[in-house]
Scaffold this motif. Structure first.
Motif, short mmCIF file in Angstrom:
data_model
loop_
_atom_site.label_atom_id
_atom_site.label_comp_id
_atom_site.label_asym_id
_atom_site.label_seq_id
_atom_site.Cartn_x
_atom_site.Cartn_y
_atom_site.Cartn_z
N GLU A 111 -2.50 2.32 -4.38
CA GLU A 111 -2.97 3.31 -3.42
C GLU A 111 -4.50 3.43 -3.45
O GLU A 111 -5.12 3.75 -2.42
N ARG A 112 -5.10 3.18 -4.61
CA ARG A 112 -6.55 3.28 -4.73
C ARG A 112 -7.30 2.07 -4.16
O ARG A 112 -8.49 2.14 -3.92
N GLU A 143 -3.05 -0.69 2.46
CA GLU A 143 -2.51 0.49 3.14
C GLU A 143 -1.02 0.57 2.83
O GLU A 143 -0.26 -0.35 3.18
N LEU A 144 -0.61 1.63 2.18
CA LEU A 144 0.80 1.82 1.83
C LEU A 144 1.46 2.66 2.92
O LEU A 144 1.10 3.83 3.12
N THR A 199 1.87 2.33 -8.61
CA THR A 199 1.74 3.00 -7.32
C THR A 199 0.33 3.52 -7.11
O THR A 199 -0.30 3.29 -6.07
N GLU A 200 -0.20 4.22 -8.11
CA GLU A 200 -1.54 4.79 -7.99
C GLU A 200 -2.60 3.70 -7.91
O GLU A 200 -3.59 3.83 -7.17
#
Length: 448
Positions: free
Chosen positions: A113-114, A119-120, A109-110
């Motif tokens: 997201e980075r 775009e989540l 997830t991280e």
């Protein structure tokens, strides 16, 4: 962006959607990843993290002369983010690749997201976008609204919302001195392998089947199962009476064993599952028995004492499409070239297969955008064989399929020793994959 194809949309943040989004972004293309959790929770998930592992923390056997292990290695060489993170968060599990579930999904997830091109969005899409390019990876728990829209889009009368599937065994593991090839009443071409039972064998099988241990259905699955009367588990059929199966899938009527000239007391039929005749489906044997119990009890059937099961029977909530009618081996829809699909939704089984579908769908979504020829992997690779199978199997009898060596083209001349044969399959697959990487100018990278 002025380009109407930007960004590519990926629906579903499971293993397939996570992999697809990563491959798109790594190719330099903006992507929006839609995940409905935590806005809308599914009946099986417990967190809001991407790629949450629900059933188990194991990705299957690690050894590359095993089907899942070969699939792991193919994905490593293709730059899979899912397998890279699985390797990073591995925990001891003997010969299996198992992970720390919480760390694995949190890290993925991280990582996504980075990424500057990902775009989540935490939203539920009730409809599939009709414009631009989309990868559909909503998994076995697709929301009712989106599933209904998928039905409208494909024109299919139904999707399978409750997966009741029979076990599949390899043809080479059957005792050919016991099973016989025939069709009921000799109608048409002899198309079924038949396992004949005498009365004593049948009664022993019936007794063990009625006493075998079942797997527990989740609450939401148990509610749906009440409406599945038309496809009863074989063990439930057995509990309804000693002869119930003999008037159902085990009926011997119209079947004569030419070697004896006799009609058996009961017959278990096996239907060919693949073009090469290496896989055989146990007709009418959808079941909710625990996997170990399935092997113990079903090997009591004459001819199946040494049966090798490539998939076990299942009964659980599992939305999947009829891929043989709808998809190309590139995972592109026949009728809508800008829509691709991946994961358990397309009828593949297992975590690694979901990631593999995500890799191919994401890679091909970029190729659609750029006007390039879509990538179809060689059938001698595990990935290629899996997607060839789900796109070419019989639509009438289509059931989800896990990675297994029986779907690969046989090596000629045939190698009798199984371990040597599987090693040869591996070597051939990885050599073919290397050729694809060069020809398609694919340079996988995990740096973001």
């Amino acid at each position: 962006m002025s380009n109407p194809n930007y960004p590519i949309q990926v629906i579903g943040g499971g293993l397939a959607g996570t992999e697809a989004a990563w491959q798109i972004a790594q190719a330099g293309v903006p992507v929006v990843l839609h995940e409905m959790r935590p806005t809308r929770l599914s009946p099986a998930h417990h967190s809001e993290h991407l790629a949450e592992l629900v059933c188990s923390n194991s990705f299957g056997a690690k050894a590359t002369d095993r089907a899942t292990g070969l699939l792991h290695e193919e994905l490593r060489r293709l730059g899979s983010v899912v397998i890279a993170k699985a390797d990073e968060h591995e925990v001891p599990a003997g010969g299996a690749l198992a992970v720390d579930r919480a760390l694995f999904s949190r890290d993925l997830t991280e990582t996504l997201e980075r990424h500057p091109l990902i775009e989540l969005r935490r939203d539920e899409l009730p409809e599939i976008p009709r414009d631009g390019i989309t990868v559909l990876a909503t998994g076995p728990l697709t929301s009712p609204a989106l599933a209904a829209d998928l039905q409208r889009l494909t024109g299919m009368e139904y999707l399978s919302f409750f997966d009741a599937a029979s076990p599949i065994v390899t043809g080479e593991s059957l005792n050919q001195e016991i099973v016989f090839l025939a069709s009921r009443y000799d109608k048409g071409e002899a198309a079924y392998l038949n396992c004949p039972m005498n009365r004593e064998q049948y009664l022993q099988f019936w007794k063990e089947l009625t006493q075998a241990e079942q797997a527990e259905l989740k609450d939401f699955e148990r509610e749906e199962a009440k409406f599945f009367e038309g496809c009863l588990p074989i063990e439930e059929m057995a509990r309804r009476g000693e002869d119930t199966m003999r008037y159902g899938p085990l009926k011997p009527v119209g079947l004569t064993d030419e070697r004896t000239g006799q009609r058996p007391y009961a017959v278990v039929q096996l239907r060919q599952e693949d073009r090469a005749g290496q896989l055989w489906n146990m007709v009418g044997f959808q079941t909710n028995l625990r996997w170990g119990e399935q092997q113990r009890v079903f090997r009591l059937i004459p001819g199946l004492a040494d049966a090798e099961f490539v998939r076990m029977g299942v009964m659980h909530r599992n939305t999947f499409i009829n891929s043989p009618q709808l998809l190309k081996p590139s995972l592109q829809f026949h009728q809508q070239p800008t829509l691709l699909a991946a994961g358990q939704l397309i009828g593949t089984e297992g975590y690694t297969a979901a990631a593999a579908g995500g890799w191919l769908a994401g890679t091909n979504a970029v190729r659609v955008l750029r006007g390039l020829e879509l990538l179809t992997l060689p059938e001698v690779t595990m990935m290629g064989a899996l997607f060839a199978f789900i796109s070419s199997a019989s639509p009438k009898h289509f059931q989800p399929m896990p990675p297994n060596f029986a779907i690969l083209p046989e090596i000629q001349p045939k190698i009798r020793n199984k371990r040597d044969r599987y090693g040869a399959y591996r070597d051939r697959a990885l050599a073919a994959l290397a050729t694809v990487l060069t020809a398609a100018d694919l340079e996988p990278s995990l740096s973001s």
